[in-house]
Structure formats: C-alpha cells, structure tokens
Write an enzyme that holds these catalytic residues in place. Sequence first.
Site, PDB file in Angstrom:
ATOM      1  N   LYS A  24      -3.748  15.796  -9.748  1.00  0.00           N
ATOM      2  CA  LYS A  24      -2.825  15.822 -10.879  1.00  0.00           C
ATOM      3  C   LYS A  24      -2.175  17.194 -11.032  1.00  0.00           C
ATOM      4  O   LYS A  24      -1.001  17.295 -11.442  1.00  0.00           O
ATOM      5  CB  LYS A  24      -3.564  15.428 -12.161  1.00  0.00           C
ATOM      6  CG  LYS A  24      -4.099  14.001 -12.142  1.00  0.00           C
ATOM      7  CD  LYS A  24      -3.004  12.983 -11.840  1.00  0.00           C
ATOM      8  CE  LYS A  24      -3.513  11.553 -11.901  1.00  0.00           C
ATOM      9  NZ  LYS A  24      -2.434  10.552 -11.649  1.00  0.00           N
TER      10      LYS A  24
ATOM     11  N   ASP B 213       0.873  -1.170   0.000  1.00  0.00           N
ATOM     12  CA  ASP B 213       0.000   0.000   0.000  1.00  0.00           C
ATOM     13  C   ASP B 213       0.909   1.219   0.000  1.00  0.00           C
ATOM     14  O   ASP B 213       1.523   1.550   1.017  1.00  0.00           O
ATOM     15  CB  ASP B 213      -0.891  -0.017   1.245  1.00  0.00           C
ATOM     16  CG  ASP B 213      -1.778   1.225   1.345  1.00  0.00           C
ATOM     17  OD1 ASP B 213      -1.699   2.091   0.451  1.00  0.00           O
ATOM     18  OD2 ASP B 213      -2.533   1.329   2.335  1.00  0.00           O
TER      19      ASP B 213
ATOM     20  N   TYR C 244      -9.840  14.638  -8.681  1.00  0.00           N
ATOM     21  CA  TYR C 244      -8.811  14.043  -9.545  1.00  0.00           C
ATOM     22  C   TYR C 244      -7.938  15.135 -10.172  1.00  0.00           C
ATOM     23  O   TYR C 244      -6.700  15.043 -10.163  1.00  0.00           O
ATOM     24  CB  TYR C 244      -9.484  13.212 -10.639  1.00  0.00           C
ATOM     25  CG  TYR C 244      -8.530  12.504 -11.574  1.00  0.00           C
ATOM     26  CD1 TYR C 244      -7.916  11.321 -11.202  1.00  0.00           C
ATOM     27  CD2 TYR C 244      -8.248  13.035 -12.839  1.00  0.00           C
ATOM     28  CE1 TYR C 244      -7.039  10.667 -12.062  1.00  0.00           C
ATOM     29  CE2 TYR C 244      -7.381  12.385 -13.698  1.00  0.00           C
ATOM     30  CZ  TYR C 244      -6.769  11.199 -13.311  1.00  0.00           C
ATOM     31  OH  TYR C 244      -5.902  10.572 -14.160  1.00  0.00           O
TER      32      TYR C 244
ATOM     33  N   ASN D 187       3.335   5.578 -11.000  1.00  0.00           N
ATOM     34  CA  ASN D 187       2.256   5.426 -11.965  1.00  0.00           C
ATOM     35  C   ASN D 187       0.884   5.235 -11.319  1.00  0.00           C
ATOM     36  O   ASN D 187      -0.136   5.594 -11.907  1.00  0.00           O
ATOM     37  CB  ASN D 187       2.566   4.218 -12.864  1.00  0.00           C
ATOM     38  CG  ASN D 187       1.353   3.714 -13.600  1.00  0.00           C
ATOM     39  OD1 ASN D 187       0.931   4.268 -14.609  1.00  0.00           O
ATOM     40  ND2 ASN D 187       0.754   2.631 -13.092  1.00  0.00           N
TER      41      ASN D 187
END
Length: 335
Positions: free
Chosen positions: A226, A130, A222, A157
Amino acid sequence: MIRSLGFVAALILLNSAWAFPGPNFLPLSEDQHELLVTILNWLLALCLVCEVNTELSRWAEDKWIWKDDKSVWNWGNEVAVITGGSKGIGAMVVKTLVSYGIRVAVLDVEPLSDVFLSEESNSINFYKCDITSRVQVHEAGEAIRSDFGSPSILVNNAGIGNANTILESSPEGLRTIFEVNLLSHWNTVQEFLPDMIAKKKGHIMSVASLAAFFGLAGMTDYSCTKAGLIAFHEGLTQELKHRYSCPQIKTTIVYPNWTRTRLIRAIEKGIRGPVMDPKDVAEAMAKQIISAKGGQVILGPNIAASIRALPTWLQEFIRDRMAHIVTVKATTAVA
C-alpha cells in the site's frame, strides 16, 4: 470549507464587537480586553492560513486545474472498469456507479456475488480475469471495448492481505500479494490509459489503505504494497502532466480505514475503534468520481497522512499502540 468560512465570519463579527464594545458589553479591564482582541486576531489569521492551505492543496491535487470541465462527463455514456468488483468494497462501488447510469466491467477471479439486483445486471459485465497476468488483462480489455466501448474510468480496487510476521512469510505469499496489490496496477493502466490519453479524458483510482502510512507488526507485506501505491499514484500523476500533457485525466488515491470485509475477518477482534462499512467506503469513492476531481480521499483520521511529520517518539508510540492488532497467523484473504 463552508463551516470554516462560517467560523471566519463569526470571528470577524466578534472581533468587531470586541474592538468597539457597547455599554456593558463585557465586564473586562482594558488589559483583558486587549488580550482577548489579540487572541482573536491570531485565531482569525490562523483560520485564514489554514483555509488558504486547504484550497492550495486541493488545487495541487487536481493537477493545478482551477476549474474542472464537468460537461465532458455524461454518466450514461461512461464505462468503468473495476478490479475485484465481485464482492466486498468493489461490489458496493459497482452498485453505486450503476445507480448513476454508468456501465461497469468487473474484472475478478470470482463470479459476481448475489448482492446485485436483477435490474442492475444490464449495466454490469463480468470478465473472469487474473489481473496479475498481462495477457489476461489485455484479453479482458479487448472484450470490454467490443462489448461496451473504451472505458473512461478505472478503479484498481482488488487487494489481498496476509497475517504473517516477516519470518513467517513465504516467497510464494510475498510474490502473490505484491502482484495483486501493486504490480497489477501496471497491467490495468497500460491496458486502459492509452485510450484515455487519446480522448484527454479519464479517471484512474487506486485503493490503498491507512496502513500505507505506517508499518504494522504482522502485516508488513501488506503495508509495503500500500505504501508502494503512494509512489505509483504520484508517479502516474506526474507523467500525465509532464509526459503526456493530459492533466485533464483525473488520478485519485483512496485510504480506507479498517473495513468490514473478508480481509480483516481473522483480526477484527483485535481492532480498537470503529470499523467501516463497505458501503460507506464505496460511497466516498463514487462521490470522488462523480465530482470529477482528483486527489486524496482519506477515510479515517486525517492525522494518519501526517504521521511521519510527527516527532519520532510519537510515531513509535502510535505504532506500539497498534502492534497488538495482528497477532494471528492467517492465510491470504481477499478485500
């Protein structure tokens, strides 16, 4: 770059031909001829300015290193750590790097998928981890160094996404998406960067998204994670240069467009335009690593990176055109 230089050369040749035309070269009046030559000269100047700007940008992104020493990289001896490498884009990156002889350690909460061939297994080790837990990342790091040696490549990633409005977002969901998409980068970099600094060699890649450049209705959380990766990438690059005197360590941030993974399954019907294949994203990421260069990899319209330089009305027009994409409420999905 080659096409740009070829275009420049063509302009130079055409300019010479128009400046010194032979008999019946073009049936133009003297004024028309002068106008054509003026336009051509301006195009030539603009092309040269764009080319110089592109090269300066590439130089700056690679920490002002004019010529990289690729001889320090021996792919058969390199070790890469890839988070979220069991499925999706991450799995394709693993397969591509293995094809170059690189040994890969996969950190994921899910086991390796069946996309991996039996002959690839000797170069891949899976570590259930994790990445939001600093303790588990450290334990995985110790195991990787024992099994493979110190990693020289880190690909952050792993990512998850929600399809919720701001009012629908739960505290637990917000905490999870920020921990996986953004805060985990501190865990992995703190674990693997010290060895890279000691050897003055390494490559750290962060996988962001074109959503980093603008907030979209229904996926604000989200987009925020980013966008945060942009600041992380820039800060890491600066610290490597000015705090640790290690400009040799490469840093790359990747901005994929919509990609066909579990992350977009619930909203794919609303996406207008092409959807990328994970293999194409992975090949671009691997190409950047194998080229031993740092910088930005934009997998989509290059204008996306400059959207905030556009007039406000045009920015809002673009966002309005994309507001229809995320109109469903979906649970957390993994990239």
